[in-house]
Design a protein around this motif. Structure first.
Motif, PDB file in Angstrom:
ATOM      1  N   ALA A  20       7.982  10.012  -6.892  1.00 49.74           N
ATOM      2  CA  ALA A  20       8.154   8.834  -7.771  1.00 49.74           C
ATOM      3  C   ALA A  20       6.432   8.609  -7.663  1.00 49.74           C
ATOM      4  CB  ALA A  20       8.238   8.141  -6.703  1.00 49.74           C
ATOM      5  N   SER A  22       3.102   6.770  -8.359  1.00 43.63           N
ATOM      6  CA  SER A  22       2.232   5.144  -7.833  1.00 43.63           C
ATOM      7  C   SER A  22       1.441   4.829  -8.658  1.00 43.63           C
ATOM      8  CB  SER A  22       1.677   5.040  -6.131  1.00 43.63           C
ATOM      9  OG  SER A  22       1.149   4.014  -6.132  1.00 43.63           O
ATOM     10  N   HIS A  47       6.989   4.347  -8.764  1.00 40.34           N
ATOM     11  CA  HIS A  47       6.745   3.664  -7.555  1.00 40.34           C
ATOM     12  C   HIS A  47       5.774   2.130  -8.133  1.00 40.34           C
ATOM     13  CE1 HIS A  47       6.708   3.438  -3.250  1.00 40.34           C
ATOM     14  NE2 HIS A  47       5.253   2.902  -3.361  1.00 40.34           N
ATOM     15  N   ASP A  49       3.948  -0.515  -6.140  1.00 39.57           N
ATOM     16  CA  ASP A  49       3.268  -1.225  -4.721  1.00 39.57           C
ATOM     17  C   ASP A  49       2.675  -2.920  -4.959  1.00 39.57           C
ATOM     18  OD1 ASP A  49       3.081   0.380  -2.782  1.00 39.57           O
ATOM     19  OD2 ASP A  49       1.841   1.546  -3.833  1.00 39.57           O
ATOM     20  N   ASP A  79      10.812   1.755  -8.061  1.00 43.66           N
ATOM     21  CA  ASP A  79      10.770   1.402  -7.742  1.00 43.66           C
ATOM     22  C   ASP A  79       9.871   0.585  -6.304  1.00 43.66           C
ATOM     23  OD1 ASP A  79      10.912   2.802  -4.792  1.00 43.66           O
ATOM     24  OD2 ASP A  79       9.833   4.394  -4.597  1.00 43.66           O
ATOM     25  N   HIS A  81       8.414  -1.523  -3.825  1.00 41.18           N
ATOM     26  CA  HIS A  81       7.614  -1.223  -2.393  1.00 41.18           C
ATOM     27  C   HIS A  81       7.525  -2.534  -2.388  1.00 41.18           C
ATOM     28  CE1 HIS A  81       5.105   0.417   0.558  1.00 41.18           C
ATOM     29  NE2 HIS A  81       5.726  -0.477   0.951  1.00 41.18           N
ATOM     30  N   GLU A 189      12.282   8.948   1.844  1.00 38.39           N
ATOM     31  CA  GLU A 189      11.195   9.380   0.590  1.00 38.39           C
ATOM     32  C   GLU A 189       9.265   8.866   2.234  1.00 38.39           C
ATOM     33  OE1 GLU A 189      10.777   5.312  -1.895  1.00 38.39           O
ATOM     34  OE2 GLU A 189      10.002   6.683  -3.036  1.00 38.39           O
ATOM     35  N   ASP A 191       5.761   8.172   1.774  1.00 37.06           N
ATOM     36  CA  ASP A 191       5.154   7.432   1.198  1.00 37.06           C
ATOM     37  C   ASP A 191       3.457   7.262   2.261  1.00 37.06           C
ATOM     38  OD1 ASP A 191       3.362   5.491  -0.922  1.00 37.06           O
ATOM     39  OD2 ASP A 191       4.574   3.838  -0.102  1.00 37.06           O
ATOM     40  N   VAL A 211       5.992  10.026  -2.257  1.00 38.96           N
ATOM     41  CA  VAL A 211       5.379   9.193  -3.934  1.00 38.96           C
ATOM     42  C   VAL A 211       4.361   9.653  -3.991  1.00 38.96           C
ATOM     43  CG1 VAL A 211       4.196   6.738  -3.972  1.00 38.96           C
ATOM     44  CG2 VAL A 211       6.705   6.881  -2.719  1.00 38.96           C
TER      45      VAL A 211
END
Ligand code: DX5
Ligand code: ZN
Length: 236
Positions: A20, A22, A47, A49, A79, A81, A189, A191, A211
């Protein structure tokens, strides 16, 4: 964006390992170019954030930003977060409407973790919880049927480009053992600070989704960055 759009998660859920990227480490003024390059390089997931300056000491992207990305990249798994304090269903709904495929949140940030997971899943979005480095995993024992994935922080959340905290890999092992005991195939997962030097250890601990910020979006040649990550795990 229709709220009930169903993303086919099977590619990722059936893959042995997935990555993933980021966007925190992308070139933000050239984000469309960078995300296009990431997808062309073969990244599985983007990803996203979300930081609010309260839960973590940084501020990033909101739902409008996700909506714009979703419009450009209709078939990508986003995804999301959420590093947001006092998280409400109304806030989460904004990200669902904007096109999130997966949503995870920190249990410290909500009053009712079980209810929030149900809320996310009721909108056909994959639901997960995030564990900070000092958050104990025992509460997962009561949530198995609601969890599509678990995000284990291997740095303190807030910034990209930090060094992995090795002790967090022990927690990944503990969670993997709990999942096996519960006969649950949940995605684990990780990160924070994942790079070619430690991704094999993440797998050995039990993780299957990674990630990658600095080690992927931070690199000019994304295909090479992904190749280096894959090379580090090819013998496992
Ligand atoms: C940190 C974020 C991460 C970050 C990872 O709070 O949750 O997703 O972007 O970046 P790297 O891979 O550079 O540690
Ligand atoms: Zn993150």
């Amino acid at each position: 964006m229709e709220e009930n759009r169903i993303f086919d998660p099977n590619i990722v859920f059936m893959k042995k390992y997935s990555f993933a990227g980021s966007i925190l480490s992308a070139d933000l003024l050239n984000l469309e170019r960078d995300v296009t390059a990431a997808i062309e390089a073969g990244i599985d997931i983007i990803h996203f954030d979300v930081m609010d300056f309260h839960f973590v000491p940084n501020l990033t992207f909101g739902p409008a930003f996700l909506k714009a990305l979703r419009k450009k990249f209709p078939d990508t798994i986003f995804d999301v977060h959420l590093m947001v304090d006092d998280l409400t269903e109304a806030m989460v709904y904004e990200f669902i409407q904007a096109g999130a495929s997966w949503i995870s949140f920190h249990p410290e940030a909500v009053l009712h973790v079980d209810r929030m997971l149900s809320f996310i899943k009721s909108h056909n979005v994959k639901a997960g919880v995030v564990l900070n480095p000092a958050t104990a995993p025992q509460f997962l024992r009561y949530l198995w049927d609601k969890l599509d994935f678990i995000l284990v922080m291997t740095v303190n959340p807030g910034f990209g480009g930090q060094k992995m905290i090795d002790a967090c890999l022990q927690k990944v092992s503990d969670i993997k053992a709990m999942a096996i005991e519960a006969k649950n195939n949940v995605i684990i997962e990780v990160d924070g600070g994942v790079d070619p030097s430690n991704v094999a250890r993440c797998i050995q601990a039990g993780a299957n989704c990674f990630v990658v910020g600095n080690a992927f979006f931070g690199q000019k040649d994304k295909a090479l960055a992904l190749a280096n990550l894959n090379k580090a795990i090819e013998d496992l």
